[in-house]
Design a protein around this motif. Structure first.
Motif, mmCIF file in Angstrom:
data_model
loop_
_atom_site.group_PDB
_atom_site.id
_atom_site.type_symbol
_atom_site.label_atom_id
_atom_site.label_comp_id
_atom_site.label_asym_id
_atom_site.label_seq_id
_atom_site.Cartn_x
_atom_site.Cartn_y
_atom_site.Cartn_z
ATOM 1 N N GLN A 270 0.832 -1.200 0.000
ATOM 2 C CA GLN A 270 0.000 0.000 0.000
ATOM 3 C C GLN A 270 0.873 1.260 0.000
ATOM 4 N N HIS A 271 1.916 1.211 0.830
ATOM 5 C CA HIS A 271 2.836 2.353 0.881
ATOM 6 C C HIS A 271 3.551 2.523 -0.455
ATOM 7 N N LEU A 272 3.880 1.404 -1.097
ATOM 8 C CA LEU A 272 4.516 1.457 -2.420
ATOM 9 C C LEU A 272 3.612 2.152 -3.427
ATOM 10 N N HIS A 273 2.320 1.799 -3.406
ATOM 11 C CA HIS A 273 1.366 2.436 -4.316
ATOM 12 C C HIS A 273 1.349 3.945 -4.088
ATOM 13 N N GLN A 274 1.317 4.344 -2.824
ATOM 14 C CA GLN A 274 1.298 5.773 -2.507
ATOM 15 C C GLN A 274 2.582 6.451 -2.977
ATOM 16 N N MET A 275 3.710 5.812 -2.698
ATOM 17 C CA MET A 275 4.997 6.372 -3.123
ATOM 18 C C MET A 275 5.081 6.475 -4.645
ATOM 19 N N TRP A 276 4.533 5.444 -5.321
ATOM 20 C CA TRP A 276 4.572 5.432 -6.787
ATOM 21 C C TRP A 276 3.799 6.630 -7.335
ATOM 22 N N HIS A 277 2.611 6.867 -6.800
ATOM 23 C CA HIS A 277 1.784 7.969 -7.303
ATOM 24 C C HIS A 277 2.415 9.322 -6.990
ATOM 25 N N ILE A 278 3.026 9.442 -5.814
ATOM 26 C CA ILE A 278 3.700 10.697 -5.467
ATOM 27 C C ILE A 278 4.873 10.947 -6.410
ATOM 28 N N ARG A 279 5.672 9.897 -6.636
ATOM 29 C CA ARG A 279 6.817 10.018 -7.551
ATOM 30 C C ARG A 279 6.346 10.277 -8.982
ATOM 31 N N LYS A 280 5.229 9.635 -9.382
ATOM 32 C CA LYS A 280 4.689 9.840 -10.731
ATOM 33 C C LYS A 280 4.292 11.308 -10.912
ATOM 34 N N LEU A 281 3.649 11.889 -9.914
ATOM 35 C CA LEU A 281 3.272 13.302 -9.973
ATOM 36 C C LEU A 281 4.510 14.176 -10.131
ATOM 37 N N LYS A 282 5.548 13.871 -9.355
ATOM 38 C CA LYS A 282 6.781 14.657 -9.430
ATOM 39 C C LYS A 282 7.443 14.521 -10.802
ATOM 40 N N LEU A 283 7.469 13.294 -11.336
ATOM 41 C CA LEU A 283 8.095 13.078 -12.647
ATOM 42 C C LEU A 283 7.310 13.775 -13.748
ATOM 43 N N ASP A 284 5.975 13.730 -13.650
ATOM 44 C CA ASP A 284 5.154 14.445 -14.637
ATOM 45 C C ASP A 284 5.420 15.944 -14.545
ATOM 46 N N GLN A 285 5.513 16.449 -13.321
ATOM 47 C CA GLN A 285 5.808 17.872 -13.139
ATOM 48 C C GLN A 285 7.201 18.210 -13.671
ATOM 49 N N CYS A 286 8.145 17.296 -13.460
ATOM 50 C CA CYS A 286 9.506 17.506 -13.972
ATOM 51 C C CYS A 286 9.492 17.563 -15.497
ATOM 52 N N PHE A 287 8.742 16.649 -16.118
ATOM 53 C CA PHE A 287 8.625 16.626 -17.582
ATOM 54 C C PHE A 287 8.025 17.949 -18.069
ATOM 55 N N GLN A 288 6.971 18.422 -17.393
ATOM 56 C CA GLN A 288 6.353 19.700 -17.758
ATOM 57 C C GLN A 288 7.353 20.848 -17.594
ATOM 58 N N LEU A 289 8.121 20.797 -16.513
ATOM 59 C CA LEU A 289 9.118 21.838 -16.260
ATOM 60 C C LEU A 289 10.171 21.867 -17.353
ATOM 61 N N ARG A 290 10.678 20.674 -17.726
ATOM 62 C CA ARG A 290 11.730 20.631 -18.760
ATOM 63 C C ARG A 290 11.196 21.098 -20.118
ATOM 64 N N LEU A 291 9.933 20.740 -20.436
ATOM 65 C CA LEU A 291 9.326 21.239 -21.680
ATOM 66 C C LEU A 291 9.212 22.765 -21.630
ATOM 67 N N PHE A 292 8.742 23.273 -20.498
ATOM 68 C CA PHE A 292 8.612 24.729 -20.324
ATOM 69 C C PHE A 292 9.971 25.411 -20.467
ATOM 70 N N GLU A 293 10.990 24.850 -19.790
ATOM 71 C CA GLU A 293 12.331 25.438 -19.855
ATOM 72 C C GLU A 293 12.868 25.419 -21.281
ATOM 73 N N GLU A 294 12.628 24.304 -21.981
ATOM 74 C CA GLU A 294 13.108 24.173 -23.359
ATOM 75 C C GLU A 294 12.439 25.208 -24.263
ATOM 76 N N ASP A 295 11.121 25.357 -24.148
ATOM 77 C CA ASP A 295 10.395 26.337 -24.962
ATOM 78 C C ASP A 295 10.827 27.757 -24.610
ATOM 79 N N ALA A 296 10.974 28.014 -23.311
ATOM 80 C CA ALA A 296 11.395 29.349 -22.877
ATOM 81 C C ALA A 296 12.792 29.675 -23.392
ATOM 82 N N GLU A 297 13.670 28.689 -23.347
ATOM 83 C CA GLU A 297 15.046 28.899 -23.805
ATOM 84 C C GLU A 297 15.070 29.222 -25.303
#
Length: 449
Positions: A270-297
């Motif tokens: 159960q804790h793994l599932h929670q950790m997975w979803h938290i990490r997934k949110l962070k990775l999705d946000q990281c992907f969005q950030l890198r796309l934003f940074e790339e476009d801004a650059e």
């Protein structure tokens, strides 16, 4: 066994099956466990190494708390050669890892009383006592003795062995799975993030594969097996369907361990599932950030390049009206193309606002980039507006100047034509016309400057 680094039933299975010795689950009057060596005629055939491993294993079957009270060992010498007892006792003294309080030796058939003296000369660090089957019942409650010694404790070695192996397999598999799940937890607890879009995309793919590993973890299968074993122990309904399982007391002591393992498996997953979803949110946000940074650059680079080109190349203001108009047309075209780029800049800044409002972990950084992009664009746009104003003024100036200069010749001609009138009325009229011409020239000049 269920203690770390000790022998398991499967490691000593052949000698276990022979029932050379067993732990029935019975207790002596102190509450200590009973180790039994049943009657047999071939004690001398047992290899010392096999015997050592067997008794080492059996010493781990009762719980640690029970073992601390010390074992009572019952050795049934009926049908055995008397000279085999000393080597067996010596082996127990040398290799048995738990404390032995007393060894009760069932006297062999036709036992000669004089042999007591010979036996008594041996020195052991536990008490030894030779008793008859009848005398044994006085030292150990018959309810704790098996039917070999006319007791009522139910014990079936095959059943005990089957349940013991099943429990050990379950415990081993559960601990192995827990280790795997904890390894996955360690992977999911990583805080590092990729520095570019491609790295983010790759890590998200890896993360998706990681979820498949979590989902494939056979927690349900182990839970089903664990519940079956718990039901078997708790209901005292053994594998053979009898009303009581062999070694019940020792098995009962394992119930908390099995239940705890099952709880741990479920909570960890159960804790793994929670950790997975938290990490997934962070990775999705990281992907969005890198796309934003790339476009801004890209837009930072575009603004920097075009501003440099603009400042270096667009410096003329026109040598005449036609030239000024051409420059104005060129500038308007350049400015229009630049406004097309602003559509992208505006989109990037809108993305920045959405990410920040959604609680992105890098909201501060995103706002800084967006603010800098907006500032750079406004600086560039201001330069464009300034040149637009200058070219518009240049165009108007050259237009008025050329119009003024085109009239000069005619004005000069008017001023030099004809002689002065002789009549007063005509002279006044000529003065009026000349004054009008002066005002026209002055007005035209004023519009130029």
């Amino acid at each position: 066994s269920f203690r770390t680094g000790v022998i398991r039933a499967s490691d000593v299975l052949p000698v276990l099956k022979e029932k050379i010795a067993f732990v029935s689950g019975g207790r002596d009057k102190r509450g200590g466990p009973i180790l039994t060596f049943p009657a047999r005629s071939n004690h001398d055939r047992i290899k010392q190494e096999d015997l050592r491993r067997l008794v080492t294993y059996l010493s781990t079957v009762p719980s640690e708390d029970v073992c601390k009270r010390g074992f009572t060992v019952i050795i049934d010498m009926r049908g055995s050669k008397w000279d085999l007892i000393k080597p067996l006792l010596k082996t127990l003294q040398e290799v048995f890892p738990a404390e032995i309080c007393v060894a009760l030796i069932i006297k062999p058939d036709n036992f000669w009383q004089k042999q007591k003296t010979n036996f008594g000369s041996a020195k052991f660090n536990f008490e030894t006592s030779m008793v008859s089957v009848e005398g044994l019942a006085k030292l150990v409650d018959p309810s704790q003795l098996t039917d070999d010694f006319e007791g009522s404790l139910d014990y079936n070695h095959e059943e005990w062995l089957e349940l013991r192996i099943s429990l050990e397999d379950f415990m081993s598999n559960a601990i192995h799975l827990l280790t795997r799940l904890e390894d996955l937890q360690e992977l999911l607890s990583k805080k590092d993030f990729p520095a570019d879009v491609e790295g983010s995309r790759h890590l998200i793919e890896e993360h998706t594969q990681l979820k498949k590993k979590v989902l494939k973890a056979p927690v349900e299968d182990l839970d089903q097996e664990g519940q079956r074993l718990l039901q078997c122990i708790r209901s005292s309904d053994g594998f053979s369907g009898r009303n009581c399982i062999s070694g019940s007391a020792d098995f009962q002591s394992l119930v908390p361990k099995v239940a705890s393992l099952l709880d741990k498996l479920h909570s960890t997953r159960q804790h793994l599932h929670q950790m997975w979803h938290i990490r997934k949110l962070k990775l999705d946000q990281c992907f969005q950030l890198r796309l934003f940074e790339e476009d801004a650059e890209k837009m930072f680079a575009w603004i920097s390049h075009n501003k440099e080109v603009f400042l270096q190349s667009h410096t003329e203001i026109g040598r005449g009206y036609q030239h000024a108009m051409e420059l104005q047309t060129q500038h308007n075209h350049f400015a229009m193309n630049s406004m097309n780029a602003y559509v992208n800049i505006n989109r990037i800044m809108s993305v920045a606002s959405r990410l920040a409002e959604a609680g992105h972990y890098a909201s501060t950084q995103i706002k800084q980039i967006s603010g800098q992009l907006d500032q750079d664009w406004k600086s560039f746009a201001a330069a464009l507006d300034e040149r637009s104003t200058i070219l518009a003024m240049s165009s108007v100036f050259h237009q008025k100047a050329e119009q003024f200069l085109s009239e000069v010749e005619a004005w000069c001609k008017v001023c030099s034509e004809g002689s002065l009138p002789s009549e007063m009325q005509e002279l006044e009229l000529a003065i009026h016309r000349h004054q009008s011409l002066y005002e026209q020239v002055t007005q035209a000049y004023t519009e130029v400057i």
